[in-house]
Scaffold this motif. Structure first.
Motif, PDB file in Angstrom:
ATOM      1  N   VAL A  83      -4.852   2.433  -9.289  1.00 22.68           N
ATOM      2  CA  VAL A  83      -4.818   0.981  -9.188  1.00 22.68           C
ATOM      3  C   VAL A  83      -4.520   0.571  -7.743  1.00 22.68           C
ATOM      4  CG1 VAL A  83      -3.658  -1.151  -9.892  1.00 22.68           C
ATOM      5  CG2 VAL A  83      -4.109   0.651 -11.578  1.00 22.68           C
ATOM      6  N   ILE A  84      -5.337  -0.339  -7.226  1.00 19.72           N
ATOM      7  CA  ILE A  84      -5.070  -0.959  -5.927  1.00 19.72           C
ATOM      8  C   ILE A  84      -4.554  -2.370  -6.217  1.00 19.72           C
ATOM      9  CG2 ILE A  84      -6.054  -1.755  -3.749  1.00 19.72           C
ATOM     10  CD1 ILE A  84      -8.129   0.451  -3.961  1.00 19.72           C
ATOM     11  N   ASP A  85      -3.343  -2.626  -5.806  1.00 15.78           N
ATOM     12  CA  ASP A  85      -2.654  -3.883  -6.109  1.00 15.78           C
ATOM     13  C   ASP A  85      -3.164  -5.001  -5.210  1.00 15.78           C
ATOM     14  OD1 ASP A  85      -0.909  -5.934  -6.619  1.00 15.78           O
ATOM     15  OD2 ASP A  85       0.915  -4.830  -6.110  1.00 15.78           O
ATOM     16  N   ALA A 102     -10.275   3.164   6.303  1.00 19.99           N
ATOM     17  CA  ALA A 102      -9.529   4.409   6.103  1.00 19.99           C
ATOM     18  C   ALA A 102     -10.478   5.571   5.842  1.00 19.99           C
ATOM     19  CB  ALA A 102      -8.560   4.246   4.930  1.00 19.99           C
ATOM     20  N   LEU A 103     -11.554   5.308   5.106  1.00 20.08           N
ATOM     21  CA  LEU A 103     -12.536   6.355   4.810  1.00 20.08           C
ATOM     22  C   LEU A 103     -13.333   6.754   6.038  1.00 20.08           C
ATOM     23  CD1 LEU A 103     -13.765   5.005   1.371  1.00 20.08           C
ATOM     24  CD2 LEU A 103     -12.708   7.238   1.745  1.00 20.08           C
ATOM     25  N   LEU A 142       0.852  -1.194   0.000  1.00 23.99           N
ATOM     26  CA  LEU A 142       0.000   0.000   0.000  1.00 23.99           C
ATOM     27  C   LEU A 142       0.883   1.237   0.000  1.00 23.99           C
ATOM     28  CD1 LEU A 142      -2.805  -0.850   2.593  1.00 23.99           C
ATOM     29  CD2 LEU A 142      -2.917  -0.990   0.098  1.00 23.99           C
ATOM     30  N   GLY A 143       0.524   2.193  -0.834  1.00 25.21           N
ATOM     31  CA  GLY A 143       1.353   3.394  -0.908  1.00 25.21           C
ATOM     32  C   GLY A 143       0.566   4.605  -1.328  1.00 25.21           C
ATOM     33  N   GLU A 144       1.193   5.463  -2.081  1.00 26.17           N
ATOM     34  CA  GLU A 144       0.601   6.742  -2.466  1.00 26.17           C
ATOM     35  C   GLU A 144      -0.692   6.555  -3.250  1.00 26.17           C
ATOM     36  OE1 GLU A 144       1.823  10.831  -4.891  1.00 26.17           O
ATOM     37  OE2 GLU A 144       3.256   9.190  -4.650  1.00 26.17           O
ATOM     38  N   SER A 145      -0.735   5.529  -4.103  1.00 29.61           N
ATOM     39  CA  SER A 145      -1.935   5.304  -4.911  1.00 29.61           C
ATOM     40  C   SER A 145      -3.149   5.047  -4.023  1.00 29.61           C
ATOM     41  CB  SER A 145      -1.709   4.126  -5.861  1.00 29.61           C
ATOM     42  OG  SER A 145      -2.870   3.873  -6.627  1.00 29.61           O
ATOM     43  N   PHE A 146      -2.974   4.256  -2.963  1.00 30.29           N
ATOM     44  CA  PHE A 146      -4.086   3.970  -2.059  1.00 30.29           C
ATOM     45  C   PHE A 146      -4.543   5.244  -1.359  1.00 30.29           C
ATOM     46  CE2 PHE A 146      -6.087   2.588   1.876  1.00 30.29           C
ATOM     47  CZ  PHE A 146      -6.887   1.540   1.454  1.00 30.29           C
TER      48      PHE A 146
END
Length: 329
Positions: free
Chosen positions: A144-146, A177-178, A34-38
């Motif tokens: 994209v969520i991997d 997270a939301l 999980l990173g910036e995209s998430f």
């Protein structure tokens, strides 16, 4: 067709434990990726003026329905649209202000690929949750969520098992997270679950359940004890409440008090309500949660409390039976 001759108790356990280990390893591998995209996905959904439309085929579709339900129940408006049905009219449910979360382990679902161009022309933000990072879905998605897994828990490495578990976990992570970013509270959760036990505990107030008005056994201090007993029987609340001219409760007398009074003996005919009342009865605010009244009863080991308004005037009474009927306890 295979037979069950090779199945033994130990083998069944070994296979089951191996499957659980594969899925556990798959979940542990998700976090570090999980990173910036998430984070961008979370921000995009928070800023969304529309809904999150979740799509997926097959097992990913079943997971998608669960993710949509979890999002909707935790403060993010969401619903599921079947990609196959979307090609035959249901795509009209998606509006330009929406976000589409598309699930596909391979990223090459024909039904999803067929509607991606239409979604892009509508200007809809497309989030792909996929294990195929070079797939058509990944290439056309805005984010994209991997959801890659090293292997499926299926011994043949065919049946979607670890991959669907990863999708469910990522959907839960997104929802959590939301809700954290929104400052979502237990009270908010209860509002979307009014029929559940949590909803009843957090949405039901004392005022909703209390007996008030003519149902209250109000008495004055000079009322003879025998007359007070008739009031208690008539109201059926198991008590009588001494109410002063200011509307405040000055005392309470219960069925239990009456039994103890009789056990002590003596002539009851000359007694008045004021002489047998217990002063300083337990009270709770009428606007308090019903569960607060239940907690007070438990702490004080009583079965009834009086409800008062902001000026401490008597407005009602609530018993443990009222709470049980409403399934608050």
């Amino acid at each position: 067709m295979t037979t069950h001759a090779a199945l033994t108790h130990s083998r069944a356990l070994d296979v089951a434990r191996a499957a659980l280990q594969v899925e556990a390893d798959a979940l542990l591998a998700l976090g570090p990726r999980l990173g910036e995209s998430f984070e961008q996905v979370v921000r995009k959904i928070l800023d969304c003026s529309g809904r999150v439309v979740v799509m997926g085929m097959g097992k990913s579709g079943h997971v998608g329905r669960k993710i949509a339900a979890t999002l909707a129940s935790t403060g993010t408006p969401a619903f599921f649209v079947h990609p196959g049905e979307a090609s035959h009219g249901d795509l009209g449910m998606v509006t330009p202000g929406d976000i589409v979360l598309a699930l596909s382990n391979s990223g090459e679902s024909d039904e999803l690929n067929a509607i991606i161009p239409v979604l892009k022309r509508q200007g809809v933000t497309l989030i792909g949750m996929t294990g195929g990072l070079s797939s058509s879905l990944a290439k056309h998605a805005d984010f994209v969520i991997d959801s890659r897994v090293a292997q499926e828990a299926c011994p043949l490495n065919l049946a979607p098992t670890a991959s669907t578990t990863a999708q469910i976990a990522l959907g839960d992570a997104l929802a959590v997270a939301l809700l954290d970013a929104r400052g979502f509270r237990a009270e908010d959760f209860a509002r979307s679950h009014p029929g559940g036990s949590l909803g009843r505990r957090l949405l039901t107030h004392v005022r909703d359940l209390m007996r008030g008005g003519d149902a209250l056994p109000r008495v004055k201090a000079e009322l003879p004890l025998l007359d007070m007993m008739r009031v208690m029987s008539d109201k059926g609340l198991g008590c009588a409440v001494l109410v002063g001219a200011d509307g405040k409760a000055g005392g309470i007398f219960t069925d239990g008090d009456l039994r103890r009074l009789i056990e002590r003996g003596g002539d009851l005919r000359g007694l008045t309500a004021g002489q047998v009342m217990h002063p300083n009865p337990r009270t709770v605010a009428a606007d308090a949660l019903a569960v607060d009244a239940a907690d007070l009863m438990e702490q004080a080991r009583i079965t009834l409390v009086l409800a008062v308004d902001d000026e401490q005037r008597l407005v009602g009474a609530i018993s443990i039976n009222d709470l049980m009927r409403a399934k608050v306890i």
